[in-house]
Design a protein around this motif. Structure first.
Motif, mmCIF file in Angstrom:
data_model
loop_
_atom_site.group_PDB
_atom_site.id
_atom_site.type_symbol
_atom_site.label_atom_id
_atom_site.label_comp_id
_atom_site.label_asym_id
_atom_site.label_seq_id
_atom_site.Cartn_x
_atom_site.Cartn_y
_atom_site.Cartn_z
ATOM 1 N N GLY A 280 0.816 -1.219 0.000
ATOM 2 C CA GLY A 280 0.000 0.000 0.000
ATOM 3 C C GLY A 280 0.841 1.257 0.000
ATOM 4 O O GLY A 280 2.050 1.225 0.191
ATOM 5 N N SER A 281 0.188 2.391 -0.216
ATOM 6 C CA SER A 281 0.878 3.687 -0.214
ATOM 7 C C SER A 281 0.377 4.597 0.898
ATOM 8 O O SER A 281 0.995 5.607 1.210
ATOM 9 N N GLN A 282 -0.749 4.251 1.495
ATOM 10 C CA GLN A 282 -1.339 5.083 2.537
ATOM 11 C C GLN A 282 -0.823 4.664 3.909
ATOM 12 O O GLN A 282 -0.696 3.477 4.203
ATOM 13 N N SER A 283 -0.525 5.651 4.764
ATOM 14 C CA SER A 283 -0.054 5.368 6.120
ATOM 15 C C SER A 283 -1.188 5.532 7.114
ATOM 16 O O SER A 283 -2.074 6.372 6.940
ATOM 17 N N TYR A 284 -1.167 4.709 8.167
ATOM 18 C CA TYR A 284 -2.185 4.746 9.204
ATOM 19 C C TYR A 284 -1.536 5.094 10.539
ATOM 20 O O TYR A 284 -0.508 4.531 10.901
ATOM 21 N N GLN A 285 -2.163 6.030 11.272
ATOM 22 C CA GLN A 285 -1.662 6.392 12.591
ATOM 23 C C GLN A 285 -2.249 5.441 13.625
ATOM 24 O O GLN A 285 -3.456 5.213 13.657
ATOM 25 N N THR A 286 -1.407 4.851 14.456
ATOM 26 C CA THR A 286 -1.874 3.896 15.459
ATOM 27 C C THR A 286 -1.458 4.326 16.857
ATOM 28 O O THR A 286 -0.480 5.045 17.042
ATOM 29 N N ASP A 287 -2.245 3.883 17.821
ATOM 30 C CA ASP A 287 -1.944 4.119 19.239
ATOM 31 C C ASP A 287 -1.905 2.754 19.919
ATOM 32 O O ASP A 287 -2.944 2.217 20.301
ATOM 33 N N VAL A 288 -0.707 2.203 20.041
ATOM 34 C CA VAL A 288 -0.552 0.844 20.556
ATOM 35 C C VAL A 288 0.537 0.820 21.623
ATOM 36 O O VAL A 288 1.585 1.440 21.450
ATOM 37 N N ARG A 289 0.271 0.107 22.693
ATOM 38 C CA ARG A 289 1.274 -0.099 23.733
ATOM 39 C C ARG A 289 2.012 -1.408 23.424
ATOM 40 O O ARG A 289 1.395 -2.471 23.314
ATOM 41 N N PHE A 290 3.321 -1.348 23.254
ATOM 42 C CA PHE A 290 4.120 -2.529 22.912
ATOM 43 C C PHE A 290 4.728 -3.148 24.169
ATOM 44 O O PHE A 290 5.357 -2.469 24.973
ATOM 45 N N ILE A 291 4.502 -4.458 24.306
ATOM 46 C CA ILE A 291 5.196 -5.244 25.329
ATOM 47 C C ILE A 291 5.882 -6.402 24.611
ATOM 48 O O ILE A 291 5.256 -7.084 23.802
ATOM 49 N N VAL A 292 7.154 -6.591 24.864
ATOM 50 C CA VAL A 292 7.904 -7.665 24.196
ATOM 51 C C VAL A 292 8.504 -8.578 25.248
ATOM 52 O O VAL A 292 8.752 -8.164 26.382
ATOM 53 N N ALA A 293 8.719 -9.826 24.861
ATOM 54 C CA ALA A 293 9.316 -10.806 25.778
ATOM 55 C C ALA A 293 10.460 -11.526 25.093
ATOM 56 O O ALA A 293 10.440 -11.738 23.874
ATOM 57 N N LEU A 294 11.476 -11.892 25.870
ATOM 58 C CA LEU A 294 12.625 -12.632 25.371
ATOM 59 C C LEU A 294 12.920 -13.769 26.339
ATOM 60 O O LEU A 294 12.753 -13.616 27.555
ATOM 61 N N ASN A 295 13.368 -14.916 25.801
ATOM 62 C CA ASN A 295 13.771 -16.016 26.679
ATOM 63 C C ASN A 295 15.295 -16.084 26.833
ATOM 64 O O ASN A 295 15.817 -17.010 27.442
ATOM 65 N N GLU A 296 16.005 -15.119 26.249
ATOM 66 C CA GLU A 296 17.432 -14.899 26.502
ATOM 67 C C GLU A 296 17.607 -13.462 26.952
ATOM 68 O O GLU A 296 16.853 -12.584 26.519
#
Length: 473
Positions: A280-296
């Motif tokens: 696509g060429s259109q951009s979307y504004q988002t409001d998201v809280r990111f939580i990430v996990a690692l096992n190392e």
């Protein structure tokens, strides 16, 4: 006798044709000399049409730059787990993960063999899952939370380290800043993540989780960013998981397995919240809280080169380190009781207690699978018991052997004054203080003396609460 009646080359060929992976062999000129049934099914052509033809004649969408077979022939070096997308001779888009190795006769390169696993079906299923998830989210009332079932009351602990993690996690939950969770497999990372979401201002919106393990960049991009109709054969307008999590939380598990080239794309989204669907060429504004996990541990991941440093610094606003169960010995009886009650209800039994011998011996086991392993052990014991108590005889065989071995070692050896973890920590503290003192407070020089990266030393100084002034004394 059986092998004698069948020629060995015919037997070998029959075996290779029965393998579920696609196998394609070419000579040093790129001409196909072997092509099995699975490869023919994936590529939509017959074995007869492929044999004797050049790779680029079979796959017109490929070229010398993106064909893994031709790359290996040119370089003489193997390529492992390489994602490849191409259009076959019938116009169908194929997604594969290829392992391609050169074939040598002595020192002379005479060809290459490629083993490919078809991801097209996996990709279609994942997109159907996203469609289903999108449908469910759209049908939910705004006042209902989706995707999270656990809260802080589900975290069973009396361990001081774990209670400290929970306290900091509750404070972080009140904000929308990114959170990074580190813990060994089975320690309960997702339980903590769900509890954070449930206690945040975003609790009425969706928590969407995605495991990043073994997913190639293009598949991750279409899953997270969405697709635009016409971006590839069969593509439709579809929102990605980031759009679906708008206003809520996106949980990316096993971030350390995410391809490096996609990590840079994720970094841009974290910086401005803008996403662009694949094709696509259109951009979307988002409001998201990111939580990430690692096992190392993230520092180990950066040293290995599997986690971009700029992404780490962007996500590491709050790092929560969940201690393994072997460091939470006081929690073992609590957790076993919790799971006893859980499976009493599930199995409709009336097991009232766990033998003291089971509890004592369980505290001496290292629990490499952590809380998940402990739960499965109790679940198995609850299956086996027919009375009102869990005895040693009800435990899995491997665990009984391990526990009895630890028990005999414990009786033969004198009791130590300190645990191994405490002893190692004190030794590490002493060595670091000595290195800083010898380097006159210079962290870089101290790191060189200890033969560890400067970043790792700074992390250990913070973890062990060592100040530069303390190190100089």
């Amino acid at each position: 006798m059986f092998i004698e009646t069948i020629k060995r080359p015919e037997l070998l060929e029959a075996i290779i044709h029965s393998i579920d992976e696609a196998i394609h062999v070419v000579d040093a000129s790129g001409i196909t000399i072997f092509y099995n049934d699975r490869a023919a099914q994936n590529d939509g052509i017959s074995i007869h049409d492929a044999l004797g033809k050049h790779v680029l004649d079979i796959f017109p969408s490929l070229n010398k730059e993106n064909s893994t077979l031709l790359k290996v022939i040119e370089s003489g070096q193997p390529i492992y787990q390489q994602h490849q997308s191409f259009t076959n001779i019938r116009g169908k888009l194929i997604d594969t993960v290829n392992t391609t190795v050169p074939i040598y006769s002595g020192t002379k390169l005479i060809g290459a063999v490629e083993i490919a696993k078809d991801l097209s079906t996996v990709k279609q299923l994942s997109q159907k899952l996203i469609d289903l998830q999108s449908s469910v989210v759209s049908q939910q009332k705004p006042s209902l939370a989706t995707g999270a079932t656990y809260t802080w009351k589900d975290v069973i602990t009396q361990d001081e380290q774990m209670l400290n993690v929970i306290e900091r996690a509750k404070k972080a939950a009140a904000t929308s800043s990114p959170i990074m969770v580190y813990g060994e497999t089975g320690t309960g990372k997702e339980l903590v993540v769900q509890s954070i979401h449930q206690s945040s201002k975003r609790a009425k919106e969706s928590l969407i989780a995605q495991n990043c393990a073994s997913l190639p960049s293009t598949l991750l991009e279409s899953m997270l960013f969405g697709t635009k109709k016409g971006s590839y054969t069969g593509a439709v307008d579809r929102a990605g998981l980031i759009e679906l999590a708008h206003g809520g939380t996106l949980f990316l598990d096993e971030l350390n397995t995410m391809p490096l080239d996609f990590q840079s794309k994720l970094l841009r989204v974290l910086e401005d919240g803008l996403i662009r669907r694949l094709g696509g060429s259109q951009s979307y504004q988002t409001d998201v809280r990111f939580i990430v996990a690692l096992n190392e541990h993230p520092h180990v991941c950066m040293e290995k080169g599997i986690l971009r440093r700029d992404l780490y610094y962007r996500l590491n606003v709050c790092l929560l380190e969940i201690p393994p169960l072997r460091e939470r010995k006081a929690d073992i009886p609590l957790l076993m009781e919790h799971f006893r009650k859980k499976y009493n209800y599930t199995f409709q039994k009336l097991v009232t207690h766990i033998d003291e011998d089971v509890l004592k011996l369980s505290s001496r086991y290292s629990w490499p699978g952590n809380v998940r392993e402990l739960e499965h052990v109790v679940e198995y014991a609850m299956m086996m018991t027919e009375g009102d108590a869990i005895h040693l005889d009800h435990l899995p065989a491997y665990l009984k052997q391990e526990l009895m071995k630890h028990s005999s070692v414990k009786r033969e050896q004198p009791e130590r004054k300190h645990s191994l973890r405490k002893t190692l920590e004190e030794t590490e503290r002493t060595l670091i203080k000595e290195a800083i003192q010898e380097a006159k407070g210079n962290v870089l020089q101290a790191a060189k003396r200890l033969e560890i990266p400067r970043q790792t030393l700074q992390y250990k100084l913070q973890k062990l609460h060592i100040t530069y002034e303390e190190g100089r004394t």
